[in-house]
Design a protein around this motif. Structure first.
Motif, PDB file in Angstrom:
ATOM      1  N   PHE A  97       0.830  -1.205   0.000  1.00 39.12           N
ATOM      2  CA  PHE A  97       0.000   0.000   0.000  1.00 39.12           C
ATOM      3  C   PHE A  97       0.863   1.253   0.000  1.00 39.12           C
ATOM      4  N   TRP A  98       1.998   1.204   0.646  1.00 39.44           N
ATOM      5  CA  TRP A  98       2.937   2.329   0.595  1.00 39.44           C
ATOM      6  C   TRP A  98       3.382   2.570  -0.844  1.00 39.44           C
ATOM      7  N   LEU A  99       3.672   1.498  -1.557  1.00 41.42           N
ATOM      8  CA  LEU A  99       4.048   1.624  -2.968  1.00 41.42           C
ATOM      9  C   LEU A  99       2.881   2.158  -3.797  1.00 41.42           C
ATOM     10  N   VAL A 100       1.685   1.635  -3.540  1.00 42.56           N
ATOM     11  CA  VAL A 100       0.496   2.082  -4.277  1.00 42.56           C
ATOM     12  C   VAL A 100       0.305   3.585  -4.114  1.00 42.56           C
ATOM     13  N   ALA A 101       0.454   4.076  -2.903  1.00 41.08           N
ATOM     14  CA  ALA A 101       0.284   5.512  -2.665  1.00 41.08           C
ATOM     15  C   ALA A 101       1.265   6.325  -3.496  1.00 41.08           C
ATOM     16  N   HIS A 102       2.514   5.906  -3.544  1.00 41.13           N
ATOM     17  CA  HIS A 102       3.515   6.629  -4.320  1.00 41.13           C
ATOM     18  C   HIS A 102       3.216   6.570  -5.818  1.00 41.13           C
ATOM     19  N   VAL A 103       2.688   5.441  -6.274  1.00 42.55           N
ATOM     20  CA  VAL A 103       2.350   5.313  -7.689  1.00 42.55           C
ATOM     21  C   VAL A 103       1.220   6.263  -8.056  1.00 42.55           C
ATOM     22  N   PHE A 104       0.182   6.320  -7.241  1.00 38.49           N
ATOM     23  CA  PHE A 104      -0.946   7.202  -7.533  1.00 38.49           C
ATOM     24  C   PHE A 104      -0.530   8.668  -7.498  1.00 38.49           C
ATOM     25  N   LEU A 105       0.352   9.018  -6.582  1.00 37.53           N
ATOM     26  CA  LEU A 105       0.801  10.406  -6.508  1.00 37.53           C
ATOM     27  C   LEU A 105       1.658  10.780  -7.721  1.00 37.53           C
ATOM     28  N   ALA A 106       2.314   9.786  -8.307  1.00 37.75           N
ATOM     29  CA  ALA A 106       3.192  10.061  -9.448  1.00 37.75           C
ATOM     30  C   ALA A 106       2.440  10.123 -10.769  1.00 37.75           C
ATOM     31  N   ASN A 107       1.334   9.371 -10.874  1.00 33.08           N
ATOM     32  CA  ASN A 107       0.691   9.213 -12.185  1.00 33.08           C
ATOM     33  C   ASN A 107      -0.791   9.566 -12.119  1.00 33.08           C
ATOM     34  N   THR A 108      -1.134  10.732 -12.602  1.00 31.34           N
ATOM     35  CA  THR A 108      -2.526  11.183 -12.605  1.00 31.34           C
ATOM     36  C   THR A 108      -3.365  10.490 -13.676  1.00 31.34           C
ATOM     37  N   PHE A 109      -2.722   9.714 -14.561  1.00 30.90           N
ATOM     38  CA  PHE A 109      -3.432   9.044 -15.648  1.00 30.90           C
ATOM     39  C   PHE A 109      -3.662   7.558 -15.363  1.00 30.90           C
ATOM     40  N   LEU A 110      -3.622   7.191 -14.101  1.00 32.20           N
ATOM     41  CA  LEU A 110      -3.681   5.781 -13.724  1.00 32.20           C
ATOM     42  C   LEU A 110      -5.129   5.281 -13.698  1.00 32.20           C
ATOM     43  N   ALA A 111      -5.699   5.147 -14.870  1.00 29.58           N
ATOM     44  CA  ALA A 111      -7.082   4.674 -15.005  1.00 29.58           C
ATOM     45  C   ALA A 111      -7.155   3.187 -14.685  1.00 29.58           C
ATOM     46  N   PRO A 112      -8.330   2.701 -14.275  1.00 26.81           N
ATOM     47  CA  PRO A 112      -8.470   1.268 -13.994  1.00 26.81           C
ATOM     48  C   PRO A 112      -8.590   0.419 -15.251  1.00 26.81           C
ATOM     49  N   VAL A 113      -8.743   1.057 -16.411  1.00 25.07           N
ATOM     50  CA  VAL A 113      -8.856   0.331 -17.668  1.00 25.07           C
ATOM     51  C   VAL A 113      -7.727   0.769 -18.585  1.00 25.07           C
ATOM     52  N   VAL A 114      -7.453  -0.068 -19.582  1.00 26.38           N
ATOM     53  CA  VAL A 114      -6.420   0.260 -20.562  1.00 26.38           C
ATOM     54  C   VAL A 114      -7.031   1.166 -21.624  1.00 26.38           C
ATOM     55  N   LYS A 115      -6.555   2.388 -21.696  1.00 33.16           N
ATOM     56  CA  LYS A 115      -7.022   3.324 -22.721  1.00 33.16           C
ATOM     57  C   LYS A 115      -6.094   4.531 -22.738  1.00 33.16           C
ATOM     58  N   ILE A 116      -6.112   5.262 -23.821  1.00 34.37           N
ATOM     59  CA  ILE A 116      -5.357   6.506 -23.929  1.00 34.37           C
ATOM     60  C   ILE A 116      -6.321   7.644 -23.590  1.00 34.37           C
ATOM     61  N   GLN A 117      -5.999   8.417 -22.562  1.00 35.45           N
ATOM     62  CA  GLN A 117      -6.884   9.472 -22.070  1.00 35.45           C
ATOM     63  C   GLN A 117      -6.559  10.806 -22.756  1.00 35.45           C
ATOM     64  N   ARG A 118      -6.909  10.889 -24.019  1.00 42.66           N
ATOM     65  CA  ARG A 118      -6.605  12.107 -24.776  1.00 42.66           C
ATOM     66  C   ARG A 118      -7.323  13.318 -24.213  1.00 42.66           C
ATOM     67  N   GLU A 119      -8.530  13.112 -23.678  1.00 38.94           N
ATOM     68  CA  GLU A 119      -9.291  14.229 -23.123  1.00 38.94           C
ATOM     69  C   GLU A 119      -8.631  14.815 -21.877  1.00 38.94           C
ATOM     70  N   ARG A 120      -7.716  14.085 -21.266  1.00 40.61           N
ATOM     71  CA  ARG A 120      -7.011  14.552 -20.075  1.00 40.61           C
ATOM     72  C   ARG A 120      -5.552  14.893 -20.377  1.00 40.61           C
ATOM     73  N   GLY A 121      -5.190  14.904 -21.651  1.00 38.68           N
ATOM     74  CA  GLY A 121      -3.810  15.228 -22.012  1.00 38.68           C
ATOM     75  C   GLY A 121      -2.825  14.148 -21.627  1.00 38.68           C
ATOM     76  N   HIS A 122      -3.199  12.916 -21.840  1.00 40.53           N
ATOM     77  CA  HIS A 122      -2.394  11.764 -21.448  1.00 40.53           C
ATOM     78  C   HIS A 122      -0.968  11.865 -21.989  1.00 40.53           C
ATOM     79  N   ARG A 123      -0.011  11.671 -21.104  1.00 44.10           N
ATOM     80  CA  ARG A 123       1.394  11.700 -21.497  1.00 44.10           C
ATOM     81  C   ARG A 123       2.158  10.653 -20.691  1.00 44.10           C
ATOM     82  N   VAL A 124       3.363  10.369 -21.120  1.00 40.12           N
ATOM     83  CA  VAL A 124       4.203   9.394 -20.427  1.00 40.12           C
ATOM     84  C   VAL A 124       4.649   9.954 -19.082  1.00 40.12           C
TER      85      VAL A 124
END
Length: 227
Positions: free
Chosen positions: A122-149
């Motif tokens: 869970f400590w790792l999960v928290a750091h991952v979520f804080l690092a990546n705002t595009f972490l959707a639960p499904v596989v997709k490219i979020q163009r409407e949110r300006g998806h970037r690497v």
């Protein structure tokens, strides 16, 4: 519906499902390890949810969307349905294994190791979520949110740190619950994570600008120096 209401409903439904599967299979509510695992999962999940709500409400809103979305590949929809079924079967199996039939006997120290590993995940999960705002639960490219690497934080170490955290959490959960059968079954869930990692990378390389170059810089998908 307000986002807070969606989150509350999701947590209540998920907790009710987990209790029904674990304790229903066990045939009793008197299972200390089961309640300890529930506390770890929903305590850790609650902390992460509050953190995201404060730091990145747009990400939390994305996480609350349906697991079946437009722009999501068909294979990912099938995968999520299959993994959901496997997860439910896994929880029920551990209730049957540890309590109803008492097939497994596991030393207490292993449960303690498992609890520590769940906390680490869970400590790792928290750091991952804080690092990546595009972490959707499904596989997709979020163009409407300006998806970037995203290549900072845990993404500078492995390309799929959330899956890496899940790879720790799943077998660790079987240790907390004291289930050898659950530990063996977790191999199926881990195989599913590995498969989705490979399939998701194909989508990202093909459709997300800069991902192929990122994959060349960060060599490992899940486990540093291994894969």
């Amino acid at each position: 519906m307000p986002l807070a209401s969606k989150v509350a409903i999701a947590i209540i439904v998920e907790a009710a499902l987990f209790i029904a599967l674990l304790f229903g299979a066990a045939g009793t509510l008197e299972w200390g390890a089961g309640w300890a695992w529930m506390l770890l999962m929903f305590g850790g999940g609650g902390v992460v949810t509050v953190l995201i709500a404060r730091r990145d409400p747009a990400l939390l809103a994305e996480r609350m969307r349906s697991p079946m979305q437009s722009g999501q590949p068909l294979w990912d929809k099938v995968f999520l349905l299959a993994m959901g079924a496997l997860w439910c079967a896994w929880l029920a199996l551990m209730g049957l294994d540890v309590v109803r039939f008492r097939w497994s006997v596991m030393p207490l120290w292993l449960a303690s190791v498992g609890a520590a590993l769940v906390a680490v995940s869970f400590w790792l999960v928290a750091h991952v979520f804080l690092a990546n705002t595009f972490l959707a639960p499904v596989v997709k490219i979020q163009r409407e949110r300006g998806h970037r690497v995203i290549s900072s934080g845990p993404y500078a170490v492995v390309r799929h740190p959330l899956y890496a955290a899940a790879g720790i959490m799943i077998p660790a959960s079987a240790l907390v619950l004291g289930s050898w059968c659950g530990l063996a079954f977790s191999v199926l869930l881990l195989a599913g994570i590995v498969w989705r990692t490979v399939m998701e990378e194909r989508e990202l390389v093909a459709h997300l600008e800069g991902y192929a170059q990122y994959a060349q810089r960060v060599r490992y998908r899940l486990v540093p120096f291994v894969w």
